[in-house]
Design a protein around this motif. Structure first.
Motif, mmCIF file in Angstrom:
data_model
loop_
_atom_site.group_PDB
_atom_site.id
_atom_site.type_symbol
_atom_site.label_atom_id
_atom_site.label_comp_id
_atom_site.label_asym_id
_atom_site.label_seq_id
_atom_site.Cartn_x
_atom_site.Cartn_y
_atom_site.Cartn_z
ATOM 1 N N HIS A 322 0.837 -1.205 0.000
ATOM 2 C CA HIS A 322 0.000 0.000 0.000
ATOM 3 C C HIS A 322 0.870 1.253 0.000
ATOM 4 O O HIS A 322 0.609 2.212 -0.739
ATOM 5 N N LEU A 323 1.908 1.239 0.846
ATOM 6 C CA LEU A 323 2.786 2.402 0.947
ATOM 7 C C LEU A 323 3.529 2.635 -0.364
ATOM 8 O O LEU A 323 3.642 3.764 -0.844
ATOM 9 N N GLY A 324 4.051 1.559 -0.957
ATOM 10 C CA GLY A 324 4.772 1.681 -2.218
ATOM 11 C C GLY A 324 3.892 2.214 -3.336
ATOM 12 O O GLY A 324 4.290 3.099 -4.105
ATOM 13 N N GLU A 325 2.671 1.687 -3.425
ATOM 14 C CA GLU A 325 1.767 2.150 -4.478
ATOM 15 C C GLU A 325 1.323 3.585 -4.233
ATOM 16 O O GLU A 325 1.168 4.372 -5.170
ATOM 17 N N MET A 326 1.144 3.938 -2.962
ATOM 18 C CA MET A 326 0.766 5.312 -2.652
ATOM 19 C C MET A 326 1.869 6.283 -3.066
ATOM 20 O O MET A 326 1.608 7.317 -3.695
ATOM 21 N N LEU A 327 3.115 5.955 -2.727
ATOM 22 C CA LEU A 327 4.228 6.832 -3.096
ATOM 23 C C LEU A 327 4.370 6.918 -4.614
ATOM 24 O O LEU A 327 4.630 7.996 -5.162
ATOM 25 N N LEU A 328 4.200 5.793 -5.305
ATOM 26 C CA LEU A 328 4.258 5.809 -6.766
ATOM 27 C C LEU A 328 3.164 6.708 -7.342
ATOM 28 O O LEU A 328 3.404 7.470 -8.289
ATOM 29 N N SER A 329 1.978 6.647 -6.749
ATOM 30 C CA SER A 329 0.877 7.492 -7.223
ATOM 31 C C SER A 329 1.190 8.968 -7.027
ATOM 32 O O SER A 329 0.911 9.797 -7.902
ATOM 33 N N PHE A 330 1.780 9.309 -5.901
ATOM 34 C CA PHE A 330 2.167 10.698 -5.671
ATOM 35 C C PHE A 330 3.253 11.136 -6.658
ATOM 36 O O PHE A 330 3.196 12.239 -7.219
ATOM 37 N N LEU A 331 4.253 10.272 -6.870
ATOM 38 C CA LEU A 331 5.353 10.623 -7.756
ATOM 39 C C LEU A 331 4.891 10.831 -9.196
ATOM 40 O O LEU A 331 5.480 11.629 -9.926
ATOM 41 N N THR A 332 3.852 10.111 -9.600
ATOM 42 C CA THR A 332 3.337 10.238 -10.973
ATOM 43 C C THR A 332 2.171 11.223 -11.067
ATOM 44 O O THR A 332 1.597 11.395 -12.144
ATOM 45 N N GLY A 333 1.814 11.852 -9.945
ATOM 46 C CA GLY A 333 0.732 12.827 -9.959
ATOM 47 C C GLY A 333 -0.652 12.226 -10.045
ATOM 48 O O GLY A 333 -1.622 12.921 -10.352
ATOM 49 N N ASN A 334 -0.794 10.921 -9.757
ATOM 50 C CA ASN A 334 -2.100 10.265 -9.802
ATOM 51 C C ASN A 334 -2.725 10.360 -8.410
ATOM 52 O O ASN A 334 -2.747 9.389 -7.646
ATOM 53 N N TYR A 335 -3.257 11.532 -8.099
ATOM 54 C CA TYR A 335 -3.751 11.786 -6.749
ATOM 55 C C TYR A 335 -5.025 10.997 -6.442
ATOM 56 O O TYR A 335 -5.281 10.650 -5.282
#
Length: 514
Positions: A322-335
């Protein structure tokens, strides 16, 4: 009643110390404690210069080991005390005057059951470090069967620290229960659970065998890594109150001039530290939670050597995903996806608005990612997320709070050594590789099969328990007719007939993806 009176008496003593440092504000927020606050202010009120957090840190230092540890624990709870106070508590120095060498000798000989001279051929009476729970001495072991000696560091618990901690932690539990009862709104912040977690952490820290075991676990995790290592534990000279480990020779990470003089490349060192931290958190789920510069040394060959494994954190595999996917979403701007993960993980309740939380995620991330690359802080991102917890009734996640604090400390190491680079950008190849392996479609299928396999493993026990319960129900005469009982047994037999085919299917899919 006796317990309440004892806690109230201890609370009055603590309140007087807080009042002397003009730091009563943590107690002022609990309405039931107003008489205590007023009494303490009347007899001990002083005007002290400085920020509230600085005053509180000074008061905790005077109150002793338990409160120094409490201050460090509260430094990750900006949601409880505010960001400024938490930041000041993070600077709380875990250092006290050393205790006499006679006490050190007594502890070593009592714990290890041998005279000091039998265990060590040399033992420096002056400690090299004296903290709230223990102090450290350098020594040399007596020759082994092959005539070899080793330079070691010996960590010894402070005399009486366990008793002092037990007295104070009882009060902390009492205050946590009082806060939840008197102010139901605090339950979201889980003060009782936080007090229990604090007690568990310090109890483990006061048994040095646990610290030794943690060091060994991290050493095993990094056995194949030539960039990061852990000092070897001497188990024959280790017990509950004494721990002996290999003495580290190297330059402290805090000594920038020394590192430069030794010819170490700061960017390379930051890369090694960030890679090690990322592997601990995401690969192993077991991380050093106090990785400040004083706990990191650089060997002559550039190897990073970490010490002091008393405070550790664990993150289970699902939370890591969950944490990894959340950080990836933030890094790619997929809020939107970043917000959805909070709901999927159960961190935000289903009664909240995904759209509103998406907006909150954007408001947090865009100012951070709009900065120059070297100033982007993942730890600050997590910290800002926790600040919106009250708006969305988000329950406190203690393991994430510890992780956020640890990331903040680790980022501080990177900024000290190489202020013009971003440590997470240096670790990007490792991060991308981990995400590909753990967040891709194939990884999801494997995780699903793992869960299914675990469920299959548990089924025989579940069915056996169900049959046992069924037998007890029948013996006690509960209304359950014979047809129902026969049907239950028939369903069990039918399932057990199908179970081998389920196992074959699972095995075939696993073989295909491997």
């Amino acid at each position: 009643m006796i317990g309440h009176a004892r806690n109230l008496a201890r609370l009055l003593t603590i309140a007087r110390v807080l009042a002397r440092h003009d730091a009563l504000f943590p107690l002022e927020s609990i309405a039931l404690l107003q008489p205590v606050v007023l009494a303490a202010r009347a007899v001990s009120r002083r005007r002290v210069e400085g920020r509230p957090g600085q005053k509180l840190a000074a008061a905790f230092t005077e109150l002793g080991p338990t409160f120094i540890k409490l201050g460090q624990a509260l430094s990750i709870r900006a949601d409880l005390l505010g960001e400024e106070v938490a930041a000041d508590l993070a600077e709380l120095q875990d250092a006290l005057p050393p205790f006499p060498f006679a006490e050190t000798r007594k502890a070593v000989e009592t714990e290890l059951g041998q005279p000091l001279e039998t265990l060590f051929s040399a033992f420096d009476e002056r400690p090299v470090a004296a903290a709230s729970i223990a102090q450290v001495h350098f020594a040399v072991t007596t020759p082994d069967a092959e005539g070899r000696t080793r330079e070691v560091a010996v960590k010894v618990l402070r005399p009486g620290v366990e008793e002092a901690f037990q007295r104070d932690v009882e009060l902390i539990h009492w205050l946590a229960r009082l806060a939840e009862t008197a102010q139901p709104g605090t339950r979201r912040l889980r003060p009782v659970e936080t007090a229990r977690a604090f007690e568990d952490a310090v109890v483990m820290e006061m048994d040095l065998r646990f610290e030794a075991a943690a060091a060994c676990e991290v050493a095993e995790n990094f056995a194949d890594d030539d960039t990061f290592r852990v000092p070897e534990i001497d188990w024959t000279r280790t017990g509950r109150r004494v721990m002996t480990l290999e003495r580290v020779h190297g330059t402290p990470m805090s000594d920038r001039a020394g590192l430069a003089a030794a010819g170490h490349d700061p960017v390379d060192l930051v890369t090694r530290v960030s890679n090690a931290f990322f592997r601990m958190v995401f690969r192993d789920g077991f991380f050093h939670a106090d990785l400040h510069p004083g706990n990191i040394f650089v060997a002559d060959d550039g190897t990073i050597v970490a010490v002091d494994f008393g405070i550790m954190g664990r993150v289970d595999r699902q939370t890591r995903r969950h944490l990894g996917e959340m950080l990836l979403s933030f890094l790619t701007g997929n809020y939107r996806r970043a917000a959805e993960i909070h709901f999927e993980a159960g961190w935000v309740g289903p009664d909240q608005s995904v759209d509103a939380f998406t907006q909150a995620c954007r408001s947090i991330a865009q100012p951070i990612f709009g900065r120059p690359l070297a100033e982007i802080s993942i730890a600050r991102l997590l910290g800002q997320l926790f600040h919106v917890t009250e708006t969305f009734n988000m329950h406190t996640q203690p393991q994430l709070l510890m992780l956020q604090k640890s990331m903040l400390v680790t980022e501080g190491v990177g900024r000290t050594l190489a202020p013009d680079v971003n440590m997470w950008e240096l670790a990007r190849p490792l991060i991308e590789s981990w995400m590909a392996d753990n967040l891709g479609p194939q990884a999801r299928i494997k995780d699903g099969l793992t869960v299914l396999g675990d469920s299959v493993d548990r089924l025989p026990r579940i069915l056996a328990s169900a049959e046992s319960v069924l037998t007890k129900i029948q013996n006690k005469g509960v209304l359950l007719d014979a047809d129902s009982a026969h049907a239950l047994r028939g369903n069990r037999r039918s399932f057990m007939q199908v179970l081998p085919w389920i196992l074959v299917l699972v095995l075939a899919v696993l073989l295909y993806f491997n």
